[in-house]
Each structure stands twice: as structure tokens, then as C-alpha cells.
Design a protein around this motif. Structure first.
Motif, PDB file in Angstrom:
ATOM      1  N   THR A   4       0.853  -1.190   0.000  1.00  0.00           N
ATOM      2  CA  THR A   4       0.000   0.000   0.000  1.00  0.00           C
ATOM      3  C   THR A   4       0.885   1.235   0.000  1.00  0.00           C
ATOM      4  O   THR A   4       1.839   1.321   0.775  1.00  0.00           O
ATOM      5  CB  THR A   4      -0.910   0.031   1.241  1.00  0.00           C
ATOM      6  N   LEU A   6       0.802   5.023   0.886  1.00  0.00           N
ATOM      7  CA  LEU A   6       0.043   6.042   1.596  1.00  0.00           C
ATOM      8  C   LEU A   6       0.468   7.424   1.122  1.00  0.00           C
ATOM      9  O   LEU A   6       1.509   7.585   0.489  1.00  0.00           O
ATOM     10  CB  LEU A   6       0.248   5.905   3.106  1.00  0.00           C
ATOM     11  N   ALA A  11       0.653   9.348   7.435  1.00  0.00           N
ATOM     12  CA  ALA A  11      -0.422   8.409   7.105  1.00  0.00           C
ATOM     13  C   ALA A  11       0.080   6.970   7.146  1.00  0.00           C
ATOM     14  O   ALA A  11      -0.636   6.056   7.570  1.00  0.00           O
ATOM     15  CB  ALA A  11      -1.003   8.738   5.734  1.00  0.00           C
ATOM     16  N   GLU A  14       0.295   5.989  10.779  1.00  0.00           N
ATOM     17  CA  GLU A  14      -1.050   5.796  11.340  1.00  0.00           C
ATOM     18  C   GLU A  14      -1.622   4.457  10.892  1.00  0.00           C
ATOM     19  O   GLU A  14      -2.210   3.717  11.691  1.00  0.00           O
ATOM     20  CB  GLU A  14      -1.957   6.942  10.903  1.00  0.00           C
ATOM     21  N   LYS A  15      -1.447   4.136   9.612  1.00  0.00           N
ATOM     22  CA  LYS A  15      -1.939   2.855   9.088  1.00  0.00           C
ATOM     23  C   LYS A  15      -1.248   1.684   9.787  1.00  0.00           C
ATOM     24  O   LYS A  15      -1.904   0.734  10.230  1.00  0.00           O
ATOM     25  CB  LYS A  15      -1.675   2.791   7.580  1.00  0.00           C
ATOM     26  N   ASN A  18      -2.311   1.372  13.500  1.00  0.00           N
ATOM     27  CA  ASN A  18      -3.694   0.898  13.640  1.00  0.00           C
ATOM     28  C   ASN A  18      -3.821  -0.583  13.287  1.00  0.00           C
ATOM     29  O   ASN A  18      -4.570  -1.323  13.936  1.00  0.00           O
ATOM     30  CB  ASN A  18      -4.636   1.729  12.776  1.00  0.00           C
ATOM     31  N   LEU A  19      -3.097  -1.018  12.256  1.00  0.00           N
ATOM     32  CA  LEU A  19      -3.106  -2.444  11.914  1.00  0.00           C
ATOM     33  C   LEU A  19      -2.545  -3.288  13.056  1.00  0.00           C
ATOM     34  O   LEU A  19      -3.116  -4.317  13.416  1.00  0.00           O
ATOM     35  CB  LEU A  19      -2.288  -2.681  10.645  1.00  0.00           C
ATOM     36  N   THR A  47       4.572   5.005  13.593  1.00  0.00           N
ATOM     37  CA  THR A  47       3.860   3.752  13.853  1.00  0.00           C
ATOM     38  C   THR A  47       3.733   3.506  15.356  1.00  0.00           C
ATOM     39  O   THR A  47       2.643   3.177  15.853  1.00  0.00           O
ATOM     40  CB  THR A  47       4.600   2.578  13.192  1.00  0.00           C
ATOM     41  N   SER A 198       7.080  -1.083   7.526  1.00  0.00           N
ATOM     42  CA  SER A 198       6.896   0.344   7.265  1.00  0.00           C
ATOM     43  C   SER A 198       8.182   0.924   6.684  1.00  0.00           C
ATOM     44  O   SER A 198       9.236   0.827   7.302  1.00  0.00           O
ATOM     45  CB  SER A 198       6.536   1.081   8.559  1.00  0.00           C
ATOM     46  N   GLU A 232       2.076  -6.851   5.335  1.00  0.00           N
ATOM     47  CA  GLU A 232       1.634  -5.563   4.809  1.00  0.00           C
ATOM     48  C   GLU A 232       2.856  -4.672   4.638  1.00  0.00           C
ATOM     49  O   GLU A 232       3.512  -4.324   5.621  1.00  0.00           O
ATOM     50  CB  GLU A 232       0.641  -4.900   5.769  1.00  0.00           C
ATOM     51  N   LEU A 234       4.053  -1.072   3.779  1.00  0.00           N
ATOM     52  CA  LEU A 234       3.495   0.279   3.756  1.00  0.00           C
ATOM     53  C   LEU A 234       4.563   1.255   3.255  1.00  0.00           C
ATOM     54  O   LEU A 234       5.621   1.390   3.866  1.00  0.00           O
ATOM     55  CB  LEU A 234       3.013   0.678   5.149  1.00  0.00           C
TER      56      LEU A 234
END
Length: 247
Positions: A4, A6, A11, A14-15, A18-19, A47, A198, A232, A234
Motif C-alpha cells: 500500500t 500512503l 499516514a 497511522e496505518k 492501527n493495523l 507507527t 513500514s 503488509e 506500507l
């Protein structure tokens, strides 16, 4: 691996936070405990801030491991990853069930054995990781050891890795940067049920491209994440800027 992009570093953080929070809450709800791996470094600032601020986490049911630590660096040194986690995470959440920090000041093989025994008893629910400028995963610099079954290993740090640490402001000169570290192994990281990787900043763009668009190889250590079923990745526009495909 799901990638993904962002709109910004904020952002992205934050993603990721939150994950991680969602996975931790679900693990506690289903198993009564969550086992997590936390990374350090500039890529994790946002994060961890998001994770710390997340509601509904019973931190007394969380067990934490961390990825890597320099050998021979005292806890008081600004670059100490133990210091990082103590100040930026553990001091800002209620007491955890347990936190297993790497002691780089002891006998390295004994510390690897101690941590290896502990993590073998705690199947990891989520690992927060990043990618180094040389493509490393934790401190597994290229060519990384993809085969060892040992959970923690002693590694030699290559010049690009050491230069990155100096350029990030953790050390005044190259001579100050340690040449060895204790690192979680690649296979141990890949055992995590979920991985959140990340990667912000333009200086990581080539590493991101190498790890996504070349073959999966220990010359591009983080490329192994493409084989993980619940990873994931990011990115934000700068770190993704050299990509021609999302692989």
C-alpha cells in the motif's frame, strides 16, 4: 505480501500502528495474550506513536521482543535500541506482561541462546519491521542468512548499514558505529503470523525497488517478505518513487 502506498509518512505510520493495534486486540481476545516484535529506528516513529495511543489494548497481556541490538554499546548510548524502546515505547504504555530486550553488553552467544529459548515459547502474532538502505531485514545485511534456524544470531554489519546509522545521526563518526550486532534471524521473523513493514523516505527507494522487483534473494534480504502470506508493506510516495511495478 500486500503493498500500500500512503499519501505521507504520517499516514503510513497511522496505518501501521492501527493495523498492529487491531491484531494485538484480536490476539488478546482469542488467546488471552499477544506476542509482538517491535523494530526501532526513524521508520517506526509514527507507527509506535499510533500504537501507543490506540484504545482497547490490555497491555498487561502483551509480551514484547525486539529485533536487534549492537554488540558492546551501553544502554546509555543514544543509539542503543534498548534505550529507544524503553524511552519511546515502554515508558509510555502500562506495564507489559513481559518485555525481552536484547542485552548487547553480555556474552553474545549466551544472549542469543537466552532469547532463542524465550521466543520459541511465544509464537509471534505481529512483527513491526522496516527495510534498511541496503535492503536488510533487522540487521541481516546482504548476503543474509536465509537458512539458519537459530532465532537470534550474531551478525557483521556492512559498510552501507553502518553509514546509514551514522547519517541518521545516531553516531558522530564511522569509527563510533559498532561492527557487530545481535539480530533476529530471517527465518524467525518469517514465523510471525503477521508482519507490518513500514518504509518511509526517499533514501529507502532503491532498497524498496530492489526487494520488490528483483528475484527473491539473500542479496536483497527484505525480498523474502514477498513469500509471507500476511505481510503488509506500507510505503509513501518517496519510498515508492522508483517502482515500476508492485510485483
Amino acid at each position: 505480501m500486500n503493498t500500500t502506498i500512503l499519501e505521507s509518512t504520517a499516514a503510513l505510520g497511522e496505518k501501521g500502528g492501527n493495523l498492529a493495534a487491531q491484531i494485538i486486540r484480536e490476539a488478546i481476545a482469542t488467546k488471552g495474550q499477544a506476542n509482538v516484535i517491535l523494530a526501532t529506528g526513524t521508520s517506526q516513529f509514527e507507527t509506535l506513536q499510533t500504537l501507543i495511543a490506540s484504545e482497547g489494548i490490555d497491555w498487561s497481556k502483551v509480551v514484547m521482543f525486539h529485533l536487534d541490538e549492537y554488540i558492546g554499546l551501553p544502554l546509555s548510548h543514544p543509539a542503543s535500541f534498548r534505550k529507544y524502546l524503553l524511552e519511546r515505547f515502554l515508558a509510555k504504555v502500562p506495564p507489559l506482561k513481559a518485555s525481552y530486550l536484547i542485552d548487547g553488553g553480555g556474552e553474545p552467544s549466551e544472549e542469543c541462546a537466552r532469547l532463542g529459548m524465550l521466543i520459541s515459547q511465544h509464537p509471534i502474532d505481529v512483527a513491526l519491521v522496516g527495510i534498511g538502505e541496503n535492503g536488510h531485514l533487522a540487521f541481516n545485511d546482504p548476503p543474509a542468512d536465509f537458512d539458519t534456524e537459530q532465532p537470534y544470531i550474531v551478525v557483521d554489519l556492512d559498510e552501507q548499514c553502518r553509514t546509514q546509522q551514522m547519517n541518521e545521526g545516531w553516531f558522530a563518526t564511522m569509527n563510533d558505529v559498532p561492527r557487530q550486532a545481535i539480530s533476529m534471524s530471517v527465518k524467525q521473523i518469517m514465523k510471525s503470523a503477521n508482519i507490518i513493514c513500514s518504509v518511509p523516505e526517499l533514501r529507502k527507494a532503491k532498497a524498496v525497488k530492489d526487494c520488490l522487483e528483483n528475484e527473491i534473494s539473500n542479496l536483497f534480504p527484505a525480498s523474502i517478505l514477498r513469500q509471507h502470506p500476511q505481510c503488509e508493506l506500507l510505503l509513501e510516495p518517496e519510498s515508492a518513487s522508483l517502482l515500476t511495478t508492485l510485483g
